[in-house]
Motif scaffolding. Structure first.
Motif, PDB file in Angstrom:
ATOM      1  N   PHE A 144       0.841  -1.197   0.000  1.00  0.00           N
ATOM      2  CA  PHE A 144       0.000   0.000   0.000  1.00  0.00           C
ATOM      3  C   PHE A 144       0.876   1.248   0.000  1.00  0.00           C
ATOM      4  O   PHE A 144       0.528   2.272  -0.604  1.00  0.00           O
ATOM      5  N   GLY A 145       2.026   1.163   0.660  1.00  0.00           N
ATOM      6  CA  GLY A 145       2.989   2.254   0.594  1.00  0.00           C
ATOM      7  C   GLY A 145       3.503   2.451  -0.822  1.00  0.00           C
ATOM      8  O   GLY A 145       3.676   3.595  -1.283  1.00  0.00           O
ATOM      9  N   TRP A 146       3.746   1.352  -1.542  1.00  0.00           N
ATOM     10  CA  TRP A 146       4.173   1.473  -2.938  1.00  0.00           C
ATOM     11  C   TRP A 146       3.091   2.130  -3.786  1.00  0.00           C
ATOM     12  O   TRP A 146       3.400   2.881  -4.715  1.00  0.00           O
ATOM     13  N   ALA A 147       1.828   1.838  -3.492  1.00  0.00           N
ATOM     14  CA  ALA A 147       0.726   2.412  -4.275  1.00  0.00           C
ATOM     15  C   ALA A 147       0.784   3.933  -4.258  1.00  0.00           C
ATOM     16  O   ALA A 147       0.525   4.587  -5.275  1.00  0.00           O
ATOM     17  N   TRP A 148       1.152   4.518  -3.117  1.00  0.00           N
ATOM     18  CA  TRP A 148       1.246   5.983  -3.035  1.00  0.00           C
ATOM     19  C   TRP A 148       2.347   6.519  -3.926  1.00  0.00           C
ATOM     20  O   TRP A 148       2.254   7.637  -4.429  1.00  0.00           O
ATOM     21  N   THR A 149       3.403   5.755  -4.123  1.00  0.00           N
ATOM     22  CA  THR A 149       4.517   6.237  -4.946  1.00  0.00           C
ATOM     23  C   THR A 149       4.136   6.342  -6.419  1.00  0.00           C
ATOM     24  O   THR A 149       4.819   7.017  -7.183  1.00  0.00           O
ATOM     25  N   TYR A 150       3.065   5.657  -6.827  1.00  0.00           N
ATOM     26  CA  TYR A 150       2.622   5.714  -8.222  1.00  0.00           C
ATOM     27  C   TYR A 150       1.558   6.785  -8.445  1.00  0.00           C
ATOM     28  O   TYR A 150       1.087   6.956  -9.570  1.00  0.00           O
ATOM     29  N   LEU A 151       1.177   7.507  -7.389  1.00  0.00           N
ATOM     30  CA  LEU A 151       0.087   8.467  -7.507  1.00  0.00           C
ATOM     31  C   LEU A 151       0.413   9.584  -8.495  1.00  0.00           C
ATOM     32  O   LEU A 151      -0.396   9.899  -9.382  1.00  0.00           O
ATOM     33  N   VAL A 152       1.587  10.199  -8.350  1.00  0.00           N
ATOM     34  CA  VAL A 152       1.950  11.312  -9.228  1.00  0.00           C
ATOM     35  C   VAL A 152       2.031  10.836 -10.673  1.00  0.00           C
ATOM     36  O   VAL A 152       1.573  11.522 -11.604  1.00  0.00           O
ATOM     37  N   VAL A 153       2.584   9.647 -10.879  1.00  0.00           N
ATOM     38  CA  VAL A 153       2.666   9.081 -12.230  1.00  0.00           C
ATOM     39  C   VAL A 153       1.261   8.872 -12.797  1.00  0.00           C
ATOM     40  O   VAL A 153       0.991   9.183 -13.963  1.00  0.00           O
ATOM     41  N   ALA A 154       0.353   8.376 -11.957  1.00  0.00           N
ATOM     42  CA  ALA A 154      -1.013   8.104 -12.413  1.00  0.00           C
ATOM     43  C   ALA A 154      -1.744   9.384 -12.798  1.00  0.00           C
ATOM     44  O   ALA A 154      -2.620   9.361 -13.672  1.00  0.00           O
ATOM     45  N   GLU A 155      -1.387  10.501 -12.160  1.00  0.00           N
ATOM     46  CA  GLU A 155      -2.096  11.756 -12.405  1.00  0.00           C
ATOM     47  C   GLU A 155      -1.334  12.688 -13.347  1.00  0.00           C
ATOM     48  O   GLU A 155      -1.649  13.867 -13.467  1.00  0.00           O
ATOM     49  N   LEU A 156      -0.341  12.143 -14.036  1.00  0.00           N
ATOM     50  CA  LEU A 156       0.440  12.957 -14.969  1.00  0.00           C
ATOM     51  C   LEU A 156      -0.382  13.383 -16.180  1.00  0.00           C
ATOM     52  O   LEU A 156      -0.250  14.496 -16.682  1.00  0.00           O
ATOM     53  N   VAL A 157      -1.227  12.472 -16.660  1.00  0.00           N
ATOM     54  CA  VAL A 157      -1.939  12.698 -17.911  1.00  0.00           C
ATOM     55  C   VAL A 157      -3.448  12.654 -17.678  1.00  0.00           C
ATOM     56  O   VAL A 157      -3.947  11.758 -17.014  1.00  0.00           O
ATOM     57  N   GLY A 158      -4.146  13.639 -18.218  1.00  0.00           N
ATOM     58  CA  GLY A 158      -5.597  13.610 -18.215  1.00  0.00           C
ATOM     59  C   GLY A 158      -6.250  13.886 -16.880  1.00  0.00           C
ATOM     60  O   GLY A 158      -7.447  13.654 -16.724  1.00  0.00           O
ATOM     61  N   ALA A 159      -5.508  14.383 -15.908  1.00  0.00           N
ATOM     62  CA  ALA A 159      -6.089  14.682 -14.596  1.00  0.00           C
ATOM     63  C   ALA A 159      -6.354  16.174 -14.487  1.00  0.00           C
ATOM     64  O   ALA A 159      -5.605  16.995 -15.027  1.00  0.00           O
ATOM     65  N   SER A 160      -7.420  16.519 -13.780  1.00  0.00           N
ATOM     66  CA  SER A 160      -7.734  17.928 -13.538  1.00  0.00           C
ATOM     67  C   SER A 160      -7.812  18.222 -12.043  1.00  0.00           C
ATOM     68  O   SER A 160      -8.088  19.357 -11.651  1.00  0.00           O
TER      69      SER A 160
END
Length: 265
Positions: A196-212
């Motif tokens: 679950f700690g690793w999941a947080w590390t992917y947050l910025v990557v996940a919101e790089l494209v198409g996020a508002s």
């Protein structure tokens, strides 16, 4: 109090254990303060701690950060829960049945080395730019490691327990449900805490494209407009959210498996 400080695998006093962690945080704060207040680093690149605090307080007072926290937490939680719902049962089957390990371990072991960020263009083509794409990045970043770690936990169940169960007449399904599952649960909860700690590390990557909206989006926007104080506020909030979830998982571990309590935890 200091007797066992440098003795391997020995318990130390709780105040000393907690004090060491606090001292590390204070040391980091001291280095940050020296670099910023001392003028060693330009404020455009490293704002002073008080400026970051003021920015954070202002963002919370205006409420602009609360929505970002909520949407980011829901994305991380959704992607992680989906990974756990599939990865934990699959990992347990792989750790229990050799045929399942032979079928899935090679492909999972291969894919887990691929960076999740490299799949973002494909996720956009396959799923689109909605919430599903962002959750897919977090799922991809955690599923494979979670599955293999669960497999290892299950494989480490003592053979003596299994042999005794067969001797007492346990059927295969009973063996899995009443022996392997309970014996694996402490390790599985610990695995969930780590991944679950690793999941947080992917947050910025996940919101790089198409996020508002979202913390990752806020960090990228702050970077675009050269607002390092907002960037650091976003990073600290992600760290605090991850730390809070880590504490919750540790509390669950202590409450559920007090007989297996780890030293220092």
């Amino acid at each position: 109090m200091w007797k066992n400080v440098f003795t391997p695998k020995k318990e130390i006093a709780k105040p000393l254990y907690s004090g060491a962690g606090i001292a590390t945080f204070l040391l980091l704060l001291l280095v940050w303060s020296v670099l910023s207040y001392g003028g060693f680093v330009n404020a455009l690149f490293l704002p002073a701690p008080d400026q970051v605090v003021k920015t954070g307080v202002s963002m919370f007072q205006s409420g602009e950060i609360l929505g970002d926290i909520g949407i980011s937490f829901s994305r991380v939680l959704s992607g992680f829960v989906l990974a756990a719902l599939i990865g934990v049962p699959l990992g347990m089957l792989m750790g229990t049945l050799r045929i399942m390990e032979g079928a899935f371990e090679p492909i999972i072991g291969f894919i887990r080395y691929m960076p999740a960020s490299a799949f973002i263009p494909l996720f956009i083509l396959w799923i689109g730019l909605g919430e599903a794409e962002k959750m897919a990045v977090i799922f991809f970043g955690t599923f494979f490691q979670l599955t293999l770690m669960t497999m290892d936990v299950t494989k480490n169940v003592q053979n003596e327990l299994i042999e005794v169960s067969y001797t007492l007449g346990a059927k295969k399904l009973q063996l899995f449900r009443r022996v392997i599952l309970p014996a694996s649960m402490p390790g599985i909860v610990d695995t969930l805490r780590i991944t679950f700690g690793w999941a947080w590390t992917y947050l910025v990557v996940a919101e790089l494209v198409g996020a508002s909206e979202g913390l990752g989006y806020m960090i990228m926007q702050a970077s675009r407009f050269l607002k390092p104080d907002k960037i650091i506020v976003g990073i600290l909030i992600i760290g605090l959210l991850g730390l809070i979830m880590d504490i919750i998982f540790k509390a669950i571990y202590r409450a559920s498996f007090s007989w297996m309590r780890k030293e220092g935890s």
